[in-house]
Design a protein around this motif. Sequence first.
Motif, PDB file in Angstrom:
ATOM      1  N   UNK A   1      -9.817  14.452  -8.423  1.00  0.00           N
ATOM      2  CA  UNK A   1      -8.857  14.174  -9.501  1.00  0.00           C
ATOM      3  C   UNK A   1      -7.474  14.685  -9.101  1.00  0.00           C
ATOM      4  N   UNK A   2      -6.457  13.930  -9.456  1.00  0.00           N
ATOM      5  CA  UNK A   2      -5.060  14.310  -9.194  1.00  0.00           C
ATOM      6  C   UNK A   2      -4.854  14.765  -7.746  1.00  0.00           C
ATOM      7  N   UNK A   3      -5.178  13.914  -6.793  1.00  0.00           N
ATOM      8  CA  UNK A   3      -5.022  14.294  -5.378  1.00  0.00           C
ATOM      9  C   UNK A   3      -3.562  14.240  -4.948  1.00  0.00           C
ATOM     10  N   UNK A   4      -3.291  14.847  -3.816  1.00  0.00           N
ATOM     11  CA  UNK A   4      -1.969  14.717  -3.209  1.00  0.00           C
ATOM     12  C   UNK A   4      -1.847  13.301  -2.650  1.00  0.00           C
ATOM     13  N   UNK A   5      -0.844  12.568  -3.101  1.00  0.00           N
ATOM     14  CA  UNK A   5      -0.713  11.161  -2.728  1.00  0.00           C
ATOM     15  C   UNK A   5      -0.038  10.992  -1.370  1.00  0.00           C
ATOM     16  N   UNK A   6      -0.534   9.992  -0.603  1.00  0.00           N
ATOM     17  CA  UNK A   6       0.043   9.666   0.701  1.00  0.00           C
ATOM     18  C   UNK A   6       0.151   8.160   0.832  1.00  0.00           C
ATOM     19  N   UNK A   7       1.276   7.705   1.388  1.00  0.00           N
ATOM     20  CA  UNK A   7       1.450   6.274   1.640  1.00  0.00           C
ATOM     21  C   UNK A   7       0.664   5.905   2.899  1.00  0.00           C
ATOM     22  N   UNK A   8      -0.234   4.932   2.745  1.00  0.00           N
ATOM     23  CA  UNK A   8      -1.184   4.630   3.817  1.00  0.00           C
ATOM     24  C   UNK A   8      -1.174   3.145   4.171  1.00  0.00           C
ATOM     25  N   UNK A   9      -1.256   2.899   5.480  1.00  0.00           N
ATOM     26  CA  UNK A   9      -1.485   1.538   5.956  1.00  0.00           C
ATOM     27  C   UNK A   9      -2.965   1.398   6.278  1.00  0.00           C
ATOM     28  N   UNK A  10      -3.667   0.503   5.582  1.00  0.00           N
ATOM     29  CA  UNK A  10      -5.062   0.186   5.861  1.00  0.00           C
ATOM     30  C   UNK A  10      -5.080  -0.844   6.978  1.00  0.00           C
ATOM     31  N   UNK A  11      -5.489  -0.441   8.152  1.00  0.00           N
ATOM     32  CA  UNK A  11      -5.412  -1.328   9.311  1.00  0.00           C
ATOM     33  C   UNK A  11      -6.783  -1.865   9.705  1.00  0.00           C
ATOM     34  N   UNK A  12      -6.840  -3.198   9.843  1.00  0.00           N
ATOM     35  CA  UNK A  12      -8.034  -3.870  10.340  1.00  0.00           C
ATOM     36  C   UNK A  12      -7.603  -4.747  11.507  1.00  0.00           C
ATOM     37  N   UNK A  13      -8.012  -4.366  12.715  1.00  0.00           N
ATOM     38  CA  UNK A  13      -7.608  -5.110  13.903  1.00  0.00           C
ATOM     39  C   UNK A  13      -6.212  -4.746  14.357  1.00  0.00           C
ATOM     40  N   UNK A  14      -5.814  -5.311  15.522  1.00  0.00           N
ATOM     41  CA  UNK A  14      -4.471  -5.078  16.047  1.00  0.00           C
ATOM     42  C   UNK A  14      -3.775  -6.375  16.433  1.00  0.00           C
ATOM     43  N   UNK A  15      -4.494  -7.299  16.989  1.00  0.00           N
ATOM     44  CA  UNK A  15      -3.901  -8.567  17.426  1.00  0.00           C
ATOM     45  C   UNK A  15      -4.792  -9.708  16.964  1.00  0.00           C
ATOM     46  N   UNK A  16      -4.582 -10.204  15.720  1.00  0.00           N
ATOM     47  CA  UNK A  16      -3.488  -9.864  14.798  1.00  0.00           C
ATOM     48  C   UNK A  16      -3.820  -8.643  13.933  1.00  0.00           C
ATOM     49  N   UNK A  17      -2.807  -8.185  13.224  1.00  0.00           N
ATOM     50  CA  UNK A  17      -2.945  -7.086  12.283  1.00  0.00           C
ATOM     51  C   UNK A  17      -3.348  -7.644  10.921  1.00  0.00           C
ATOM     52  N   UNK A  18      -4.404  -7.096  10.361  1.00  0.00           N
ATOM     53  CA  UNK A  18      -4.799  -7.449   9.004  1.00  0.00           C
ATOM     54  C   UNK A  18      -4.867  -6.186   8.161  1.00  0.00           C
ATOM     55  N   UNK A  19      -4.763  -6.358   6.854  1.00  0.00           N
ATOM     56  CA  UNK A  19      -4.900  -5.229   5.949  1.00  0.00           C
ATOM     57  C   UNK A  19      -5.612  -5.690   4.690  1.00  0.00           C
ATOM     58  N   UNK A  20      -5.969  -4.742   3.846  1.00  0.00           N
ATOM     59  CA  UNK A  20      -6.599  -5.043   2.560  1.00  0.00           C
ATOM     60  C   UNK A  20      -5.606  -4.744   1.452  1.00  0.00           C
ATOM     61  N   UNK A  21      -5.510  -5.637   0.496  1.00  0.00           N
ATOM     62  CA  UNK A  21      -4.582  -5.468  -0.607  1.00  0.00           C
ATOM     63  C   UNK A  21      -5.316  -4.955  -1.850  1.00  0.00           C
TER      64      UNK A  21
END
Length: 264
Positions: free
Chosen positions: A148-168
């Motif tokens: 609960x109430x964690x310290x928030x961090x801006x994160x890039x969810x990375x899947x693969x590199x070529x191409x780059x995919x992410x989850x929304x």
Amino acid sequence: MAKGLIALLLWLTFSAAAAPQRVVTLAPNLTELAFAAGITPVGVSDYSDYPAVAKSIVHVANWQGINTEKLLSLKPDLVIAWRGGTSPRQIEQLQSLGVKVLWLAPDSIEQLIATLRQLAEYSPQPQQAELAAATLQQQFDDLQQRYRQPQRKRVFLQFGMKPLFTAADNTLQNEVLGLCGGENIFSDSRVPWPQVSREQVLVRQPQAIVMPGDAARAVTVEQFWQPQLKVPVYTVNDDWFSRAGPRIIQAARQLCAQLQPDRK
């Protein structure tokens, strides 16, 4: 009290007797869900490797589609399909031949819990499905309480590199990230699994990268982003994190321990 117990036992007995005896699953996560619910499939898809006994079951589907002839030879009472991952055309063909199909597409932990309860109807051991659902609910509740109430961090969810995919937003992976205090830099994407560019990631200035894989994979990703981006890379077991199945809770535990080390 006695009447209620008798009614429950009768329901469980009737459910077990009425449950399909020959079930086929068409995705690895569906295989995991089936086993968790007390169902042992007679046919599975490629990469169905958990639990270990699944490796020895006949394979009737892969990324190219369903081997319809092989599937029909198993004389299934029920086929469990993955909405968004199984060919609707091939499923329609199976249905036209009289095969019963159950579509599943859980994209949140609560939906996974509901799916396990739904599968009780098709399980020869409905009480196992109910127990699996209750256990997952308790594990989820415990994690929500711990972080609960964690310290928030801006994160890039990375899947693969070529191409780059992410989850929304509205994906299971994004929910797990949020549970652990991560703020998905692409949560506002219009599609669930967008392809993104290196430049788009850099301009959003993530404080960390989260991806499926292991320590060796993390080193490769760190090198990929240098020198423009030097942030921690946290890895999560690929099968746990990528599959919408009961082991998603293990992925959440693994990720939360990394993003919120002070709350282990």
